[in-house]
Scaffold this motif. Sequence first.
Motif, mmCIF file in Angstrom:
data_model
loop_
_atom_site.group_PDB
_atom_site.id
_atom_site.type_symbol
_atom_site.label_atom_id
_atom_site.label_comp_id
_atom_site.label_asym_id
_atom_site.label_seq_id
_atom_site.Cartn_x
_atom_site.Cartn_y
_atom_site.Cartn_z
ATOM 1 N N GLY A 203 0.793 -1.223 0.000
ATOM 2 C CA GLY A 203 0.000 0.000 0.000
ATOM 3 C C GLY A 203 0.823 1.270 0.000
ATOM 4 N N LYS A 204 2.110 1.173 0.427
ATOM 5 C CA LYS A 204 2.956 2.372 0.539
ATOM 6 C C LYS A 204 3.526 2.830 -0.815
ATOM 7 C CE LYS A 204 3.018 3.120 5.058
ATOM 8 N NZ LYS A 204 2.463 4.345 5.628
ATOM 9 N N PHE A 205 3.506 1.940 -1.825
ATOM 10 C CA PHE A 205 4.111 2.327 -3.111
ATOM 11 C C PHE A 205 3.277 1.902 -4.323
ATOM 12 C CE2 PHE A 205 5.887 -1.707 -1.725
ATOM 13 C CZ PHE A 205 5.675 -2.517 -2.831
ATOM 14 N N SER A 206 2.063 1.380 -4.095
ATOM 15 C CA SER A 206 1.264 0.850 -5.218
ATOM 16 C C SER A 206 0.963 1.910 -6.277
ATOM 17 C CB SER A 206 -0.028 0.219 -4.709
ATOM 18 O OG SER A 206 -0.773 1.163 -3.973
ATOM 19 N N LYS A 207 0.875 3.175 -5.855
ATOM 20 C CA LYS A 207 0.603 4.247 -6.827
ATOM 21 C C LYS A 207 1.716 4.313 -7.880
ATOM 22 C CE LYS A 207 -1.012 9.057 -6.860
ATOM 23 N NZ LYS A 207 -0.309 9.602 -8.007
ATOM 24 N N ARG A 208 2.941 3.998 -7.493
ATOM 25 C CA ARG A 208 4.073 4.070 -8.430
ATOM 26 C C ARG A 208 4.020 2.992 -9.510
ATOM 27 N NH1 ARG A 208 9.841 4.080 -6.193
ATOM 28 N NH2 ARG A 208 10.271 5.207 -8.116
ATOM 29 N N ILE A 209 3.309 1.908 -9.234
ATOM 30 C CA ILE A 209 3.307 0.809 -10.215
ATOM 31 C C ILE A 209 1.962 0.623 -10.923
ATOM 32 C CG2 ILE A 209 5.222 -0.476 -9.180
ATOM 33 C CD1 ILE A 209 3.188 -2.248 -7.738
ATOM 34 N N TYR A 210 0.929 1.363 -10.498
ATOM 35 C CA TYR A 210 -0.391 1.188 -11.132
ATOM 36 C C TYR A 210 -1.032 2.478 -11.646
ATOM 37 C CZ TYR A 210 -0.330 -3.653 -9.695
ATOM 38 O OH TYR A 210 0.008 -4.976 -9.554
ATOM 39 N N ASN A 211 -0.944 3.532 -10.891
ATOM 40 C CA ASN A 211 -1.616 4.768 -11.335
ATOM 41 C C ASN A 211 -0.772 5.986 -10.992
ATOM 42 O OD1 ASN A 211 -2.062 4.345 -8.645
ATOM 43 N ND2 ASN A 211 -4.239 4.797 -8.669
ATOM 44 N N ALA A 213 0.359 8.462 -13.045
ATOM 45 C CA ALA A 213 -0.168 9.696 -13.645
ATOM 46 C C ALA A 213 -1.073 9.300 -14.806
ATOM 47 C CB ALA A 213 0.987 10.569 -14.141
ATOM 48 N N PRO A 214 -1.984 10.196 -15.220
ATOM 49 C CA PRO A 214 -2.867 9.881 -16.353
ATOM 50 C C PRO A 214 -2.063 9.450 -17.582
ATOM 51 C CG PRO A 214 -3.536 11.937 -15.307
ATOM 52 C CD PRO A 214 -2.241 11.525 -14.662
ATOM 53 N N GLY A 215 -2.390 8.292 -18.108
ATOM 54 C CA GLY A 215 -1.694 7.775 -19.281
ATOM 55 C C GLY A 215 -0.318 7.180 -18.985
ATOM 56 N N ARG A 216 0.119 7.270 -17.697
ATOM 57 C CA ARG A 216 1.428 6.708 -17.306
ATOM 58 C C ARG A 216 1.244 5.905 -16.021
ATOM 59 N NH1 ARG A 216 6.186 11.163 -17.777
ATOM 60 N NH2 ARG A 216 7.440 9.419 -18.459
ATOM 61 N N PRO A 217 0.837 4.654 -16.161
ATOM 62 C CA PRO A 217 0.563 3.889 -14.944
ATOM 63 C C PRO A 217 1.798 3.663 -14.074
ATOM 64 C CG PRO A 217 0.396 2.495 -16.909
ATOM 65 C CD PRO A 217 0.524 3.909 -17.378
ATOM 66 N N ILE A 218 2.994 3.555 -14.704
ATOM 67 C CA ILE A 218 4.204 3.249 -13.929
ATOM 68 C C ILE A 218 5.103 4.491 -13.841
ATOM 69 C CG2 ILE A 218 6.311 1.841 -13.875
ATOM 70 C CD1 ILE A 218 4.734 -0.415 -15.195
ATOM 71 N N ASP A 219 5.625 4.747 -12.649
ATOM 72 C CA ASP A 219 6.550 5.858 -12.424
ATOM 73 C C ASP A 219 7.768 5.675 -13.348
ATOM 74 O OD1 ASP A 219 8.507 7.592 -11.481
ATOM 75 O OD2 ASP A 219 8.057 7.238 -9.364
ATOM 76 N N PRO A 220 8.057 6.635 -14.232
ATOM 77 C CA PRO A 220 9.173 6.471 -15.176
ATOM 78 C C PRO A 220 10.549 6.395 -14.510
ATOM 79 C CG PRO A 220 8.252 8.691 -15.318
ATOM 80 C CD PRO A 220 7.334 7.899 -14.445
ATOM 81 N N SER A 221 10.660 6.826 -13.243
ATOM 82 C CA SER A 221 11.960 6.718 -12.569
ATOM 83 C C SER A 221 12.226 5.294 -12.077
ATOM 84 C CB SER A 221 12.062 7.721 -11.415
ATOM 85 O OG SER A 221 11.217 7.342 -10.346
ATOM 86 N N LEU A 222 11.212 4.418 -12.137
ATOM 87 C CA LEU A 222 11.385 3.023 -11.732
ATOM 88 C C LEU A 222 11.999 2.210 -12.863
ATOM 89 C CD1 LEU A 222 8.165 1.733 -9.877
ATOM 90 C CD2 LEU A 222 10.500 1.574 -9.050
#
Length: 327
Positions: A203-211, A213-222
């Motif tokens: 739950g602490k990092f799920s936003k980085r791998i699923y949502n 930003a709009p049109g970019r589900p995965i954080d590009p720095s990952l």
Amino acid sequence: MEHSHAFVLSILLSLFILPPTAVAQLRQNYYQNVCPNVESIVRNAVTQKFQQTFVTAPATLRLFFHDCFVRGCDASVLISSPNGRAEKDHPDDISLAGDGFDTVIKAKAAVDSDPRCRNQVSCADILAMATRDVVALTGGPFYPVELGRLDGRISTKASVQHRLPHPTFNLDQLNTMFATHGLSQTDMIALSGAHTLGFSHCGKFSKRIYNFAPGRPIDPSLNPGYAQQLRQMCPRNVDPRIAINMDPTTPQTFDNTYFKNLQQGMGLFTSDQDLFTDPRSQSTVNLFASSNVAFQQAFITAITKLGRVDVKTGNQGEIRRDCSVPN
């Protein structure tokens, strides 16, 4: 004229005689007259606990950090509240592992079983020593610990608010928060290296791998491969409390692999990866990644400074008989 000189002199003398309130008289070997073996007693208890469960190490280290950042290093995080209103009940502290608390309780019991030491050593100092011991037990440096903290009497849920760094923080937010405790950017990066041990929850990092930003589900720095691994371990509807190692490479060794991972885009939190992404901190990450010795020296400096934060002295504190309740 002589009277005024005498008056000024008496004022000056009283300044030296009065107990220091702002800065505690922290020093090594603080207990040498009342409990000379305290460090080996604590180390034996911590080693025994560590041999039973590895979680002892990251749990104790995180407990010390959370304690010092909220009300200073005064063991207020250990206090329990019957109505759920203590520091440890705040959402930012709820994920502190029980093994950290248990380590301090067991070390305190060992100290108090020596008649000379009973009720002579603060819970805050036991936590500081136990933290050093778990760092050393996992391959990190063994460093001298300054002692002489008293235990605080106050522990409130409200005091945690906005006092602890969050996984989404950027470099400016991290620097601002650490600077309030007299810690530099280099100290902050070295202390972040403690993420070489332990785990976090989906739950602490799920936003980085699923949502992200709009049109970019995965954080590009990952790192894309790492992002896919995280998705496998943390599917969309997984229990958010599922635990993931912070350092996927050497999760049980206190080393500089955390910084090497950042170079590869494998920082679990935004607050980790930003240390490498931001050019202002990248050179320090590169230094620590290239030299475990440089990291360890910076870590010793930083955790020693952390241990001085808002310590209680004189009538500001006490030596708790039971670490979970004020006397």
